[in-house]
Design an enzyme around this catalytic site. Structure first.
Site, PDB file in Angstrom:
ATOM      1  CG  ASP A 119      -2.454  -1.031   1.050  1.00  0.00           C
ATOM      2  OD1 ASP A 119      -2.440  -1.552   0.046  1.00  0.00           O
ATOM      3  OD2 ASP A 119      -2.280  -1.533   1.965  1.00  0.00           O
ATOM      4  CE  LYS A 123      -4.596  12.080   3.146  1.00  0.00           C
ATOM      5  NZ  LYS A 123      -5.553  11.915   4.370  1.00  0.00           N
ATOM      6  CG  ASP A 155       1.452  -0.317 -10.910  1.00  0.00           C
ATOM      7  OD1 ASP A 155       1.636  -1.483  -9.119  1.00  0.00           O
ATOM      8  OD2 ASP A 155       0.417   0.047 -10.460  1.00  0.00           O
TER       9      ASP A 155
HETATM   10  N1  SAM Z   1       0.704  -8.605  -2.759  1.00  0.00           N
HETATM   11  C1  SAM Z   1      -0.263  -8.415  -3.086  1.00  0.00           C
HETATM   12  C2  SAM Z   1      -0.353  -8.382  -4.661  1.00  0.00           C
HETATM   13  O1  SAM Z   1       0.243  -7.882  -5.176  1.00  0.00           O
HETATM   14  O2  SAM Z   1      -1.672  -8.518  -4.972  1.00  0.00           O
HETATM   15  C3  SAM Z   1      -1.833  -7.566  -2.368  1.00  0.00           C
HETATM   16  C4  SAM Z   1      -0.849  -5.839  -2.666  1.00  0.00           C
HETATM   17  S1  SAM Z   1      -2.635  -5.173  -2.076  1.00  0.00           S
HETATM   18  C5  SAM Z   1      -1.889  -3.703  -2.115  1.00  0.00           C
HETATM   19  C6  SAM Z   1      -1.558  -4.790  -0.112  1.00  0.00           C
HETATM   20  C7  SAM Z   1      -2.167  -6.069   0.749  1.00  0.00           C
HETATM   21  O3  SAM Z   1      -0.913  -5.963   2.053  1.00  0.00           O
HETATM   22  C8  SAM Z   1      -3.565  -5.707   1.328  1.00  0.00           C
HETATM   23  O4  SAM Z   1      -4.191  -6.696   1.388  1.00  0.00           O
HETATM   24  C9  SAM Z   1      -3.350  -5.083   2.371  1.00  0.00           C
HETATM   25  O5  SAM Z   1      -4.204  -5.315   3.390  1.00  0.00           O
HETATM   26  C10 SAM Z   1      -2.144  -5.586   3.312  1.00  0.00           C
HETATM   27  N2  SAM Z   1      -1.538  -4.243   3.951  1.00  0.00           N
HETATM   28  C11 SAM Z   1      -0.982  -3.875   4.008  1.00  0.00           C
HETATM   29  N3  SAM Z   1      -0.409  -3.063   5.037  1.00  0.00           N
HETATM   30  C12 SAM Z   1      -0.013  -4.423   5.717  1.00  0.00           C
HETATM   31  C13 SAM Z   1       0.961  -4.362   7.340  1.00  0.00           C
HETATM   32  N4  SAM Z   1       1.360  -3.824   7.980  1.00  0.00           N
HETATM   33  N5  SAM Z   1       0.593  -5.828   7.902  1.00  0.00           N
HETATM   34  C14 SAM Z   1       0.095  -6.393   7.348  1.00  0.00           C
HETATM   35  N6  SAM Z   1      -0.856  -6.075   6.080  1.00  0.00           N
HETATM   36  C15 SAM Z   1      -0.186  -5.522   5.337  1.00  0.00           C
END
Ligand code: SAM
Length: 216
Positions: A119, A123, A155
């Site tokens: 993610d 910000k 990306d």
């Molecule tokens: N890795 C996958 C992909 O490339 O298709 C999912 C990408 S998605 C944008 C990011 C994932 O990371 C989300 O499912 C989110 O819930 C998880 N995530 C974000 N911050 C996290 C954290 N601090 N601890 C565990 N999971 C997290």
């Protein structure tokens, strides 16, 4: 990732044999090899989403143990369903925030970390929530075996530039950097596409990747 609450996912996760129960997590550090029943290397994916990458990796590399980490039950449930359809003995899941990663792995217990399409937290004031931030690199340094590596793909060029800038102040060095992974036959060798990678590369977005190690 857009989150849709899936009714019952929390309960399903809590009862799943593939997910380490929350109450047992504090007993995990130093015991992963015992939990898998072998001394194979441990690779983890943090923020694994629906689990396509880690399930494919675990299937293709039966002599490596994989741990997938995901914050949300409504997302993790998809990975659990994949395991129900095709059970793999070398894959386990943790539903947790990666901020607490040091509470579930002991020092030097992990042989590789994957961050895929993390993610972006655009910000500035949220920069420390980004998984490739120096704050997370400090946590990863502790659990990684010395000399082991972190692989990061995205990306999102802004997030990638930020991630590269975070390496040096955190005492990490990049072994490999590409701004167009899919055009690099050497780095593409063995590449497993994540859900996000499939989606965004289909839209024509180049995929950036680094491989990095913490300095001693
Ligand atoms: N890795 C996958 C992909 O490339 O298709 C999912 C990408 S998605 C944008 C990011 C994932 O990371 C989300 O499912 C989110 O819930 C998880 N995530 C974000 N911050 C996290 C954290 N601090 N601890 C565990 N999971 C997290």
């Amino acid at each position: 990732m857009r989150l849709r609450n899936i009714t019952g996912s929390r309960e399903a996760i809590a009862g799943s044999p593939y997910v380490v129960p929350e109450a047992l997590m504090c007993q995990c550090p130093g015991r992963w090899r015992e939990m898998f029943g072998n001394g194979n290397p441990i690779h983890i994916e943090i923020g694994m989403g629906k689990g396509k990458f880690i399930h494919t990796m675990a299937k293709g590399h039966p002599h490596i143990n994989y741990v997938g980490i995901e914050k949300y039950s409504s997302v993790l449930i998809r990975a659990v369903h994949k395991m129900e359809a095709e059970e793999l003995p070398n894959l386990k899941f943790l539903r947790m925030d990666a901020e607490d990663i040091g509470k579930v792995f002991g020092a030097g217990e992990v042989d590789r970390i994957y961050l895929n399409f993390s993610d972006p937290w655009p910000k500035d004031r949220h920069a420390k929530r980004r998984l490739p931030s120096r704050q997370f690199l400090a946590r990863f340094r502790v659990i990684l075996k010395p000399g082991s590596r972190l692989e990061f793909k995205t990306d999102n060029r802004e997030l990638f530039d930020f991630a590269l800038e975070e390496l040096s102040p955190a005492g990490w060095a990049a072994d490999e950097v590409t701004y167009d992974l899919h055009s690099d036959p050497r780095l593409m060798e063995g590449n497993v596409m994540t859900e996000y990678e499939e989606k965004f590369s289909c839209l024509g977005n180049p995929i950036c990747k680094y491989i990095s190690r913490p300095g001693q």
